[in-house]
Design a protein around this motif. Structure first.
Motif, PDB file in Angstrom:
ATOM      1  N   THR A 176       2.426   5.131 -15.876  1.00 49.34           N
ATOM      2  CA  THR A 176       1.542   4.067 -16.766  1.00 49.34           C
ATOM      3  C   THR A 176       0.532   3.472 -16.372  1.00 49.34           C
ATOM      4  O   THR A 176      -0.054   2.973 -17.222  1.00 49.34           O
ATOM      5  CB  THR A 176       2.931   2.889 -16.801  1.00 49.34           C
ATOM      6  OG1 THR A 176       2.934   2.256 -15.241  1.00 49.34           O
ATOM      7  CG2 THR A 176       4.007   3.519 -17.701  1.00 49.34           C
ATOM      8  N   VAL A 227      -3.096   2.127  -9.289  1.00 48.79           N
ATOM      9  CA  VAL A 227      -3.372   0.948  -8.876  1.00 48.79           C
ATOM     10  C   VAL A 227      -3.693   1.448  -7.608  1.00 48.79           C
ATOM     11  O   VAL A 227      -3.324   2.542  -6.739  1.00 48.79           O
ATOM     12  CB  VAL A 227      -2.195   0.281  -8.363  1.00 48.79           C
ATOM     13  CG1 VAL A 227      -1.435  -0.642 -10.100  1.00 48.79           C
ATOM     14  CG2 VAL A 227      -1.161   0.410  -8.186  1.00 48.79           C
ATOM     15  N   CYS A 257      -7.024   4.519  -4.224  1.00 49.44           N
ATOM     16  CA  CYS A 257      -6.020   5.245  -5.643  1.00 49.44           C
ATOM     17  C   CYS A 257      -6.213   6.978  -4.976  1.00 49.44           C
ATOM     18  O   CYS A 257      -7.184   6.771  -6.066  1.00 49.44           O
ATOM     19  CB  CYS A 257      -6.900   4.782  -6.455  1.00 49.44           C
ATOM     20  SG  CYS A 257      -5.642   5.092  -7.602  1.00 49.44           S
ATOM     21  N   THR A 261      -2.375   8.376 -17.380  1.00 45.10           N
ATOM     22  CA  THR A 261      -1.284   8.108 -18.341  1.00 45.10           C
ATOM     23  C   THR A 261      -0.880   8.508 -19.514  1.00 45.10           C
ATOM     24  O   THR A 261      -1.277   9.353 -20.391  1.00 45.10           O
ATOM     25  CB  THR A 261      -2.019   6.231 -18.160  1.00 45.10           C
ATOM     26  OG1 THR A 261      -3.181   6.614 -19.426  1.00 45.10           O
ATOM     27  CG2 THR A 261      -2.831   5.635 -17.696  1.00 45.10           C
ATOM     28  N   ARG A 306       1.850   5.555  -0.174  1.00 49.90           N
ATOM     29  CA  ARG A 306       1.973   5.636  -1.673  1.00 49.90           C
ATOM     30  C   ARG A 306       0.674   5.958  -2.399  1.00 49.90           C
ATOM     31  O   ARG A 306      -0.392   6.489  -0.854  1.00 49.90           O
ATOM     32  CB  ARG A 306       0.792   3.595  -1.930  1.00 49.90           C
ATOM     33  CG  ARG A 306       1.531   2.734  -1.189  1.00 49.90           C
ATOM     34  CD  ARG A 306       3.051   1.906  -1.629  1.00 49.90           C
ATOM     35  NE  ARG A 306       3.379   1.182  -1.351  1.00 49.90           N
ATOM     36  CZ  ARG A 306       4.444   0.095  -1.720  1.00 49.90           C
ATOM     37  NH1 ARG A 306       5.154   0.749  -2.819  1.00 49.90           N
ATOM     38  NH2 ARG A 306       5.094  -1.020  -0.558  1.00 49.90           N
ATOM     39  N   THR A 359       1.686   3.826 -11.277  1.00 50.00           N
ATOM     40  CA  THR A 359       2.350   2.320 -11.690  1.00 50.00           C
ATOM     41  C   THR A 359       3.045   3.735 -12.430  1.00 50.00           C
ATOM     42  O   THR A 359       2.553   4.167 -13.234  1.00 50.00           O
ATOM     43  CB  THR A 359       1.994   1.777 -12.273  1.00 50.00           C
ATOM     44  OG1 THR A 359       1.219   2.145 -13.875  1.00 50.00           O
ATOM     45  CG2 THR A 359       0.998   0.923 -11.406  1.00 50.00           C
ATOM     46  N   LYS A 409       7.422   4.583 -14.632  1.00 52.91           N
ATOM     47  CA  LYS A 409       8.125   3.781 -15.774  1.00 52.91           C
ATOM     48  C   LYS A 409       9.331   5.081 -15.972  1.00 52.91           C
ATOM     49  O   LYS A 409       8.802   6.296 -15.947  1.00 52.91           O
ATOM     50  CB  LYS A 409       8.226   2.693 -16.479  1.00 52.91           C
ATOM     51  CG  LYS A 409       7.246   3.506 -17.724  1.00 52.91           C
ATOM     52  CD  LYS A 409       7.712   3.083 -18.965  1.00 52.91           C
ATOM     53  CE  LYS A 409       6.939   3.682 -20.277  1.00 52.91           C
ATOM     54  NZ  LYS A 409       7.434   3.039 -21.899  1.00 52.91           N
ATOM     55  N   ASP A 461       3.302   1.023 -23.274  1.00 59.74           N
ATOM     56  CA  ASP A 461       2.553   0.307 -21.737  1.00 59.74           C
ATOM     57  C   ASP A 461       1.352   1.061 -21.661  1.00 59.74           C
ATOM     58  O   ASP A 461       0.122   0.697 -21.327  1.00 59.74           O
ATOM     59  CB  ASP A 461       3.839   1.079 -20.944  1.00 59.74           C
ATOM     60  CG  ASP A 461       5.022  -0.175 -20.451  1.00 59.74           C
ATOM     61  OD1 ASP A 461       4.965  -1.011 -20.927  1.00 59.74           O
ATOM     62  OD2 ASP A 461       6.056   0.477 -20.447  1.00 59.74           O
TER      63      ASP A 461
END
Length: 339
Positions: free
Chosen positions: A53, A56, A66, A75, A131, A135, A137, A167
């Motif tokens: 989505t 970051v 990133c 995305t 990380r 992001t 979902k 989103d």
């Protein structure tokens, strides 16, 4: 749980996104018959994987970075594996990521294409966790309407239009998902400049009644279990060449699980030699439906359109400034996608 509807999405919002002509010229077979839909269905897309989505920054000891930005990831992509291990949810993903050493390889699906993308995780200076700067979902859930089911193969067609991820704002295309039994518990009437919508509820998220194998700009397609057709009306199909402006009906559900028949008018039937949206301009004329809902609601997309006793298409869009008007898709195009 309540789920957002897949609409009949407002025409003004989707015109630029989903006019996708192809070279298909097939028309419905003259003697073909199908089981008529009209009942609500719960739709779960991309249930085996995580949807990207956004991006970051990760705050590291060397500054903000990133890792995923600048790679081929976009995305709306669906991540199905990390280092060759399947991921069903964010917990799976995080667990594998933390145990990894060095670069990680993601398996990413974009429509019908699959990519292997390697990147180097960054270490969060506050938590010490790895990380990758994405992001994510879980899959998309929503409510729509079944249009038809083929008798021999149990293949189905529903919605009749594409799905936009709320989103990412992008059309969502995938080849996996599930169909669930659904109940309509109520609806919101349209307001000025805003379409109304059905409120639907999945009855048993643990027991799907079918599998989705295609989701594109012309709807959702797949196969259902044999018991789904019990009690459904068997109806012949008309090709687009048989459709004329004038009286017709739609079958839709605005209460519970059982569809009802409502009168409409086909204002215009477009000449389409290629697969396109906006096959028909329709107007709701049924006094009962107009009194209750004000016209077409989001969630009614996929509602079968019948003329002279034959299935001719499905409701797909509503005009936000006049909910009595909407568009429909020829069943020819839906049958081609269901094949």
């Amino acid at each position: 749980m309540k789920n957002r509807v897949f609409g009949v999405i407002a025409f003004l919002l989707l015109t630029a996104l989903f006019v996708m002509p192809t070279s298909v010229t097939t028309v419905a077979k003259a003697e073909q018959s199908v089981y008529l839909g009209g009942m609500p269905i719960g739709i779960g897309l991309a249930e085996n994987g995580l949807i990207v989505t956004g991006f970051v920054d990760v705050i590291t000891d060397e500054g903000a970075v990133c890792p995923a930005r600048g790679t081929e990831i976009l995305t709306g992509d669906l991540i199905t594996e990390i280092n060759g291990s399947f991921v069903k949810n964010a917990t799976d993903f995080a667990s594998i990521l933390q145990k990894s050493e060095g670069d990680v390889t993601l398996t990413v699906k974009r429509g019908e294409n699959e990519y292997k993308i390697a990147l180097t995780p960054a270490t969060d200076s506050l938590t010490g966790l790895k990380r990758i700067g994405l992001t994510l979902k879980n899959g998309i859930n929503g409510v729509g309407t079944m249009t038809f089911i083929l008798p021999e193969t149990l293949k189905f067609g529903a919605l009749g239009h594409g799905i936009v991820d709320a989103d990412t704002g992008k059309p969502f295309v995938c080849d996996s998902g599930s169909v669930y039994q659904c109940r309509i518990d109520g609806f919101k009437r349209p307001e000025k400049g805003k379409a109304g919508e059905l409120n639907g509820k999945f009855l048993d998220k643990g027991s799907p009644i079918g599998k989705i194998t295609r989701c594109n700009a012309f709807g959702v397609y797949g196969t259902v279990e044999k018991g789904v057709t019990k009690g459904l009306k068997f109806i012949p199909v008309a090709s687009r060449k048989e459709i004329k402006p004038g009286a017709a009906e739609i079958y839709s559900t605005i209460h519970g699980e059982t569809p009802e028949k409502y009168d409409i008018e086909i204002v215009k039937a477009a000449t389409q030699r290629k697969m396109q949206e906006k096959s028909m301009l329709i107007r709701v004329t049924d006094e009962k439906l107009l009194k209750e809902t004000g016209g077409i609601l989001q969630g009614m997309s996929g509602s079968p359109i019948v003329q002279n006793g034959k299935l001719i298409g499905a409701v797909t869009h509503v005009l936000v400034n006049d909910s009595t008007l909407g568009y429909g898709l020829y069943v020819d195009w839906m049958l081609e996608n269901a094949a």
